[in-house]
Design a protein around this motif. Structure first.
Motif, PDB file in Angstrom:
ATOM      1  N   ARG A  39      47.151  27.540  35.151  1.00  0.00           N
ATOM      2  CA  ARG A  39      46.651  27.814  36.499  1.00  0.00           C
ATOM      3  C   ARG A  39      46.078  29.233  36.590  1.00  0.00           C
ATOM      4  O   ARG A  39      45.061  29.467  37.246  1.00  0.00           O
ATOM      5  N   ARG A 108      43.854  26.055  24.945  1.00  0.00           N
ATOM      6  CA  ARG A 108      45.195  25.616  24.563  1.00  0.00           C
ATOM      7  C   ARG A 108      45.752  26.452  23.405  1.00  0.00           C
ATOM      8  O   ARG A 108      46.919  26.832  23.402  1.00  0.00           O
ATOM      9  N   ARG A 131      53.598  20.224  29.578  1.00  0.00           N
ATOM     10  CA  ARG A 131      53.155  18.883  29.182  1.00  0.00           C
ATOM     11  C   ARG A 131      53.287  18.663  27.672  1.00  0.00           C
ATOM     12  O   ARG A 131      53.353  17.538  27.216  1.00  0.00           O
ATOM     13  N   ASP A 132      53.261  19.757  26.896  1.00  0.00           N
ATOM     14  CA  ASP A 132      53.248  19.625  25.432  1.00  0.00           C
ATOM     15  C   ASP A 132      54.278  20.523  24.769  1.00  0.00           C
ATOM     16  O   ASP A 132      54.126  20.910  23.616  1.00  0.00           O
ATOM     17  N   ARG A 186      45.295  13.844  38.473  1.00  0.00           N
ATOM     18  CA  ARG A 186      45.590  14.943  37.553  1.00  0.00           C
ATOM     19  C   ARG A 186      46.397  14.427  36.356  1.00  0.00           C
ATOM     20  O   ARG A 186      46.143  14.799  35.216  1.00  0.00           O
ATOM     21  N   ASP A 190      45.237  14.768  32.587  1.00  0.00           N
ATOM     22  CA  ASP A 190      46.108  15.477  31.652  1.00  0.00           C
ATOM     23  C   ASP A 190      46.536  14.582  30.485  1.00  0.00           C
ATOM     24  O   ASP A 190      46.704  15.054  29.360  1.00  0.00           O
TER      25      ASP A 190
HETATM   26  O1  C5P Z   1      52.853  21.994  35.731  1.00  0.00           O
HETATM   27  P1  C5P Z   1      51.616  22.192  36.560  1.00  0.00           P
HETATM   28  O2  C5P Z   1      51.287  20.987  37.399  1.00  0.00           O
HETATM   29  O3  C5P Z   1      51.638  23.444  37.371  1.00  0.00           O
HETATM   30  O4  C5P Z   1      50.450  22.366  35.493  1.00  0.00           O
HETATM   31  C1  C5P Z   1      49.133  22.619  35.884  1.00  0.00           C
HETATM   32  C2  C5P Z   1      48.168  22.039  34.854  1.00  0.00           C
HETATM   33  O5  C5P Z   1      48.226  22.783  33.646  1.00  0.00           O
HETATM   34  C3  C5P Z   1      48.419  20.599  34.451  1.00  0.00           C
HETATM   35  O6  C5P Z   1      47.814  19.693  35.355  1.00  0.00           O
HETATM   36  C4  C5P Z   1      47.762  20.535  33.065  1.00  0.00           C
HETATM   37  O7  C5P Z   1      46.374  20.332  33.178  1.00  0.00           O
HETATM   38  C5  C5P Z   1      47.987  21.938  32.534  1.00  0.00           C
HETATM   39  N1  C5P Z   1      49.107  22.044  31.592  1.00  0.00           N
HETATM   40  C6  C5P Z   1      48.907  21.714  30.268  1.00  0.00           C
HETATM   41  N2  C5P Z   1      49.903  21.898  29.354  1.00  0.00           N
HETATM   42  C7  C5P Z   1      51.081  22.409  29.732  1.00  0.00           C
HETATM   43  C8  C5P Z   1      51.325  22.731  31.094  1.00  0.00           C
HETATM   44  C9  C5P Z   1      50.317  22.527  32.010  1.00  0.00           C
HETATM   45  O8  C5P Z   1      47.831  21.236  29.922  1.00  0.00           O
HETATM   46  N3  C5P Z   1      52.035  22.628  28.825  1.00  0.00           N
END
Ligand code: C5P
Length: 228
Positions: A39, A108, A131-132, A186, A190
């Motif tokens: 973000r 990333r 997420r990862d 989203r 994602d």
């Molecule tokens: O967790 P949150 O909804 O605040 O994450 C915002 C965005 O950051 C996710 O929608 C995703 O696109 C990205 N994200 C990611 N990998 C992560 C954490 C977040 O791609 N480890």
């Protein structure tokens, strides 16, 4: 007790941030919200007028931008190039652009490296969520959890979060249907980039659809205390 690394992944509205922050408090760990880093980069891109599809310019931006995130679970604070953006990164503009920004491999790679550095530097250990984390950032974490919840529960939680953060902070507060579309769209975007729908080998899946916050915290905390 030993230094312990905890990885928590899950979709939007799964409750992973509230759960992870509270587990960090109770177990005495650092807390890293990796979504806040994506973000923050999205916020900087919007600041600079960079197209969220422009991989090359975003790659240069992410390597240059200074993102300072509090890892104290009691202090929520994100500073980008000296500007406090804690609230701004939760707004509608960043939420709408962040998945595109996070889809670029250069973005990333840089954030992954910063996330690992932060986790490794935590004196008592760290719980990182995103997420990862269970699969890519810290596949060797002592505790790995995929936190899920059915779509209805997630949309409901997100709607309450938006409400609590003060619809005024958003440019026009979102109607229920908009929240639903925003959350599910989203997740779909994602899912093309990260894998958080099914648990990887060795990752414990915890479905919180019918658990409240305290019950979910307890379930994760038990795993952390056993590993400590
Ligand atoms: O967790 P949150 O909804 O605040 O994450 C915002 C965005 O950051 C996710 O929608 C995703 O696109 C990205 N994200 C990611 N990998 C992560 C954490 C977040 O791609 N480890």
């Amino acid at each position: 007790s030993r230094r312990v690394l905890v990885a928590v992944d899950g979709p939007s509205g799964s409750g992973k941030s509230s759960v992870s922050r509270e587990v960090a408090r109770r177990a005495g760990l650092s807390y890293l919200d990796t979504g806040a880093m994506y973000r923050a980069v999205c916020w900087a891109a919007l600041r600079d007028g960079i197209d969220v599809e422009d991989a090359e310019t975003l790659g240069a931006l992410v390597r240059a931008v200074h993102v300072d995130i509090s890892t104290d679970p009691d202090v929520e604070r994100v500073v980008v190039d000296g500007v406090e953006v804690t609230t701004a990164i939760r707004g509608a503009a960043v939420t709408a652009g962040v998945s595109a920004v996070a889809s670029h491999p250069a973005v990333r790679a840089e954030l992954r490296s910063r996330q690992r550095t932060t986790m490794d530097a935590a004196p008592t250990g760290c719980i990182a969520e995103g997420r990862d984390i269970t699969t890519v950032v810290a596949p060797d974490a002592h505790v790995r959890v995929l936190l899920t919840a059915d779509p209805a529960a997630r949309v409901d939680r997100r709607a309450r979060q938006v409400e609590q953060s003060g619809g005024a902070a958003e440019a026009g507060s979102l109607a229920a249907g908009d929240v639903s579309t925003a959350v599910l769209d989203r997740d779909a975007a994602d899912s093309r980039v990260t894998s958080f729908v099914t648990a990887a080998d060795g990752v414990l899946e915890l479905d919180s659809s019918h658990l409240d916050l305290e019950q979910t915290v307890q379930a994760v905390l038990d795993l952390v205390l056993a590993a400590q």
